[in-house]
Write an enzyme that holds these catalytic residues in place. Structure first.
Site, mmCIF file in Angstrom:
data_model
loop_
_atom_site.group_PDB
_atom_site.id
_atom_site.type_symbol
_atom_site.label_atom_id
_atom_site.label_comp_id
_atom_site.label_asym_id
_atom_site.label_seq_id
_atom_site.Cartn_x
_atom_site.Cartn_y
_atom_site.Cartn_z
ATOM 1 N N ILE A 15 0.834 -1.216 0.000
ATOM 2 C CA ILE A 15 0.000 0.000 0.000
ATOM 3 C C ILE A 15 0.862 1.257 0.000
ATOM 4 O O ILE A 15 0.488 2.273 -0.608
ATOM 5 C CB ILE A 15 -1.019 -0.003 1.175
ATOM 6 N N SER A 37 11.578 0.829 6.997
ATOM 7 C CA SER A 37 11.020 -0.491 6.714
ATOM 8 C C SER A 37 12.012 -1.547 7.170
ATOM 9 O O SER A 37 13.216 -1.271 7.261
ATOM 10 C CB SER A 37 10.716 -0.641 5.221
ATOM 11 N N LYS A 92 -5.427 1.931 7.827
ATOM 12 C CA LYS A 92 -6.489 1.145 8.443
ATOM 13 C C LYS A 92 -6.020 -0.294 8.582
ATOM 14 O O LYS A 92 -5.226 -0.730 7.740
ATOM 15 C CB LYS A 92 -7.792 1.221 7.647
ATOM 16 N N ASP A 170 -9.742 -7.788 7.292
ATOM 17 C CA ASP A 170 -8.841 -6.726 6.803
ATOM 18 C C ASP A 170 -9.529 -5.960 5.673
ATOM 19 O O ASP A 170 -9.637 -4.735 5.750
ATOM 20 C CB ASP A 170 -7.487 -7.309 6.366
#
Ligand code: NAP
Length: 313
Positions: A15, A37, A92, A170
């Protein structure tokens, strides 16, 4: 002119690459200054770090972070960012538990930074017009069908099947982020059945019956094993006809043939989401609506968990 908000992206997965990087590049209110990351992957030669503490210690000037990791590790990252005095956008779902989101909300208020628990599906083009149309109607019944192929949309994402990964909720929580926005009355879980593969910790399918405060039923059908056409649809029957929101909130239609009001994020969910984040920061405000997460938590808490055939991608 105000200088851009210096933003670091945390969690450089699907994403972040597909949506956040282009949305930030297209918004003059933001400047991407660093990434964090596990594998230390950077974007366009910008400084890249393996954890947020390394970013905080680096001397790179940061005003805000967008946390795009899986939910299980989000709280600690967001708490570190808030402690550093940075504004925080949470992908989210905003966390793996309700309590950790409440703690982040309190911490952000104490630190005087903006916390944005984002729900990208709420920025789909049909959502605000649907909300406006439903506001004057009597809802009699609603059905939510969210059926997608996990092999296509979440290839190799082991975290989704772990505790706190939500499984089929999800994507299902996206439907609930829309439903909690457009339906005029609050609703709650009445009954839920969650199918959990024998080899995994999170559901692959679920059926949830909700009821709103005036008694209207809302049925939700989630399935991660869908092959062929995918469904991301919400159908709402009212005293003035039926409203359908298809393609994850992008397409709005009415049976009565009435033209819906235009509006919504016609330029895309993520550009609208970053516009909202910039506004919150400018206004010194936070936005943390946990209602979709609360419904998912309730479905897990009072639902029947059924063990089904093992699933291997
Ligand atoms: P993903 O492709 O698995 O990416 C997650 C990334 O987070 C990985 O790149 C991983 O880094 C990184 N990461 C994991 N733990 C970390 C840590 N402790 N610190 C820093 N980085 C860490 O997952 P995704 O699909 O992007 O989903 C991420 C979140 O976005 C989920 O909550 C999901 O619900 C949401 N979302 C996903 C989509 C979608 O279409 N996929 C759409 C909207 C929202 P490494 O690569 O270095 O291991």
């Amino acid at each position: 002119m105000n200088s851009p908000i210096r933003l670091a992206l945390v969690g450089m997965g699907k994403i972040a690459h597909d949506q956040h990087v282009p949305a930030i590049a297209g918004n003059p209110a933001f400047e991407l200054v660093a990434t964090v990351s596990l594998h230390g992957e950077g974007v366009g030669g910008r400084p890249a770090f393996r954890d947020i503490a390394a970013l905080a210690a680096s001397g790179v000037s940061v005003d805000a972070v967008a946390v795009c990791t899986p939910p299980q590790v989000r709280r600690e990252i967001a708490a570190t960012a808030i402690a550093a005095g940075w504004h925080v956008l949470l992908e989210k779902p905003p966390g793996a538990t309700l309590a950790e989101v409440a703690a982040l909300s309190d911490a952000a208020a104490t630190a005087g930074v903006s916390l944005f628990a984002s729900w990208h599906s709420r920025h789909a083009a049909g959502v605000e017009p649907a909300r406006a149309w439903l506001a004057g109607r009597e809802v009699r019944r609603a059905t939510i069908t969210w059926r997608e192929d996990v092999r296509v949309w979440h290839p190799g994402q082991a975290w989704i099947w772990g505790p706190g990964g939500f499984g089929v909720f999800d994507p299902g929580i996206n439907a609930l982020s829309i439903a909690t926005r457009i339906l005029p009355r609050p609703f709650f879980v009445e009954r839920a059945e969650l199918d959990v593969p024998a080899n995994l910790a999170a559901p692959i399918a679920a059926r949830v019956d909700f009821r709103d405060t005036a008694g209207a039923p809302i049925a939700m059908d989630l399935d991660f094993r869908q092959e062929g056409p995918q469904s991301w649809d919400i159908v709402v029957e009212t005293d003035a006809g039926t409203l359908t929101l298809a393609k994850g909130g992008a397409l709005l239609s009415l049976t009565e043939g009435e033209a819906p009001a235009t509006g919504g994020a016609l330029h895309g969910e993520y550009p609208a989401l970053y516009d909202r984040f910039a506004t919150l920061i400018r206004e010194g405000a936070s936005e943390v609506d946990i209602s979709p997460l609360r419904l998912v938590a309730d479905a897990f808490m009072c639902g029947r968990h059924v063990t089904v055939e093992a699933f291997v991608e």
